[in-house]
Design an enzyme around this catalytic site. Structure first.
Site, mmCIF file in Angstrom:
data_model
loop_
_atom_site.group_PDB
_atom_site.id
_atom_site.type_symbol
_atom_site.label_atom_id
_atom_site.label_comp_id
_atom_site.label_asym_id
_atom_site.label_seq_id
_atom_site.Cartn_x
_atom_site.Cartn_y
_atom_site.Cartn_z
ATOM 1 N N ASP A 83 -9.790 -2.859 14.481
ATOM 2 C CA ASP A 83 -9.898 -3.933 13.493
ATOM 3 C C ASP A 83 -8.816 -4.993 13.689
ATOM 4 O O ASP A 83 -9.027 -6.172 13.381
ATOM 5 C CB ASP A 83 -9.814 -3.356 12.082
ATOM 6 C CG ASP A 83 -11.130 -2.715 11.636
ATOM 7 O OD1 ASP A 83 -12.143 -2.924 12.320
ATOM 8 O OD2 ASP A 83 -11.128 -2.011 10.610
ATOM 9 N N ASP A 188 4.421 -3.843 -7.306
ATOM 10 C CA ASP A 188 4.845 -3.984 -5.913
ATOM 11 C C ASP A 188 4.191 -5.200 -5.262
ATOM 12 O O ASP A 188 4.716 -5.736 -4.282
ATOM 13 C CB ASP A 188 4.476 -2.736 -5.108
ATOM 14 C CG ASP A 188 5.419 -1.573 -5.381
ATOM 15 O OD1 ASP A 188 6.473 -1.805 -5.992
ATOM 16 O OD2 ASP A 188 5.085 -0.445 -4.985
#
Length: 348
Positions: A83, A188
Site C-alpha cells: 500500500d 492524541d
C-alpha cells in the site's frame, strides 16, 4: 462509481503504461521486468521512473522524472508493491487520466487489485482493455494560521492525521463541521479519512469500515479524553475542521503518512472533498465484502454450522475469494461440493 476500461481509453494511438515498483526486493523487480516485457510485446510503451530505472534495467523503457508529468498520457499506472508503493504511485497519477492497477507484494495490500499469482490474468485484461475504473473520493487539506491565512495545503487518498507534536502532552482540539463548533476534547490526535482509508489508520483507531462506493467523510478521534468522542460519518460535501488553541500543545499534519506539515500556534486544519477523484482499475469481479474476508481472514461459516470445538472457522488457506473460489458448507453426513468459477467438483 466506475466506468469501463475501453470507454476510459480510446483505441487510437499508442498506449502507455507507467510502472511504480518497490525496488528493494529482487522478486518484485523480477515480476516487474517480466510484466514490462509482456506489455511491450503487446505494443504498449512502458515507462519507468528515473529513480527506479537503473535497478529495473528494462530494455527500451521510456524513463521519466518522478513528478506531476510522469503519468500524463498514460493509460495505467501499474504498481508492484504494498500500500505504501500504491500511495506513492497515486501522487504521480493524481493529475492525469491514468488509472492505478496494483499488484500486492506487501502484507495486507488493501488498495491492490491482484495478487502475484494472478498477474498474467491482469496483464491480459490490460491488453484487451477488459477492466473497469473506480473513482475514489480523495480529500484536500488546508492549514490555516491564527490570522486566517492559508500557509500550506496537501491532499490524501486514505487519511489526514492531525497529531500532537509532543508525546508527553495531550493535544487540545476544537472540532467544527461546516464552520459550526461541535465539541472539544483532549486527545492524541484526530483522523479525517475517506471511505478508501476506512480500512487503514482509521480502522486501527476504531473507526467504521465504509464501502468505497459510499460517498462520505470520516472523522475519527484517537485516544480522546471525552464521553462524546465517537467516530463521525458526514456528508461528502461537508467541511471538517480541527482548531488548535494557541496555549495548547503543538500539532502536525500527516497526509497518507507521506507528507507532513506543522500547524501554527492557534491554527486550524480544514479538510474537504477534493475536486479530482483517484482512479483505480479493477479486473476481478470480487466485491468489497470478498476483499474484507480475504484480507482479514474473516470467519464466514457461522458458529452454529460448526461441528467441532476448535475456534477457527475461516476459509481454508488454499481458498481465496478474490480468485473466485467459493466454499460451501455441507450438511452433516453429505458429500462436500466445491464450486470453482461455475464448475462443480464432487468429493466423496
Amino acid at each position: 462509481m466506475s466506468e469501463a476500461g475501453q470507454a476510459a481509453w480510446g483505441p487510437g494511438g499508442r498506449r502507455h503504461v507507467l510502472l511504480a515498483v518497490h525496488t528493494g526486493r529482487e522478486d518484485i523487480v523480477d515480476l516487474a521486468r517480466s510484466s514490462a516485457a509482456r506489455l511491450a510485446r503487446a505494443g504498449m510503451t512502458v515507462r519507468v521512473l528515473e529513480d527506479e530505472a537503473e535497478q529495473l534495467g528494462i530494455p527500451g523503457a521510456e524513463v521519466v522524472p518522478a513528478d506531476a508529468d510522469a503519468a500524463r498520457g498514460a493509460e495505467i499506472v501499474m504498481v508492484f508493491g504494498g500500500d505504501g508503493t500504491f500511495l506513492r504511485a497515486a501522487e504521480l497519477a493524481r493529475y492525469s487520466h491514468a488509472a492505478l492497477m496494483g499488484v500486492n507484494l506487501g502484507r495486507v495490500g488493501f488498495l491492490a487489485e491482484t495478487e502475484p499469482e494472478a498477474v498474467e490474468e491482469t496483464l491480459t485484461a490490460i491488453e484487451r482493455c477488459e477492466y473497469s475504473v473506480e473513482k475514489r473520493l480523495a480529500v484536500e487539506v488546508e492549514i490555516v494560521d491564527a490570522s486566517g491565512d492559508v500557509v500550506a495545503g496537501t491532499w490524501a487518498l486514505n487519511e489526514v492525521s492531525v497529531e500532537k507534536a509532543q508525546r508527553s502532552r495531550v493535544l487540545d482540539v476544537v472540532i467544527a463541521i461546516d464552520g459550526r463548533p461541535l465539541t472539544s476534547f483532549g486527545c492524541d490526535g484526530v483522523l479525517f479519512a475517506t471511505p478508501t482509508g476506512s480500512t487503514a489508520y482509521a480502522f486501527s483507531a476504531g473507526g467504521p469500515v465504509v464501502w468505497p462506493d459510499v460517498e462520505a467523510l470520516l472523522l475519527v478521534p484517537t485516544n480522546a479524553h471525552a464521553l462524546f468522542a465517537r467516530p463521525l460519518v458526514t456528508s461528502p460535501d461537508s467541511l471538517l475542521s480541527v482548531a488548535i488553541p494557541p496555549d495548547g500543545n503543538r500539532a502536525r499534519v500527516s497526509a497518507d503518512g507521506r507528507r507532513a506539515f506543522d500547524v501554527p500556534d492557534g491554527g486550524r486544519v480544514d479538510v474537504r472533498r477534493a475536486a479530482r477523484p483517484v482512479r483505480i482499475a479493477r479486473v476481478h469481479p470480487a466485491t468489497f465484502g470478498d476483499r474484507l474476508v480475504a484480507k482479514f481472514g474473516l470467519p464466514v461459516r457461522g458458529f452454529r454450522e460448526a461441528r467441532r470445538h476448535d475456534p477457527g472457522q475461516e476459509l481454508p488457506p488454499s481458498r481465496n475469494v478474490l480468485m473466485r473460489d467459493v466454499v460451501s458448507v455441507p450438511a452433516p453426513g453429505t458429500a462436500r461440493e466445491e464450486v470453482h468459477g461455475g464448475a462443480a467438483d464432487h468429493d466423496a
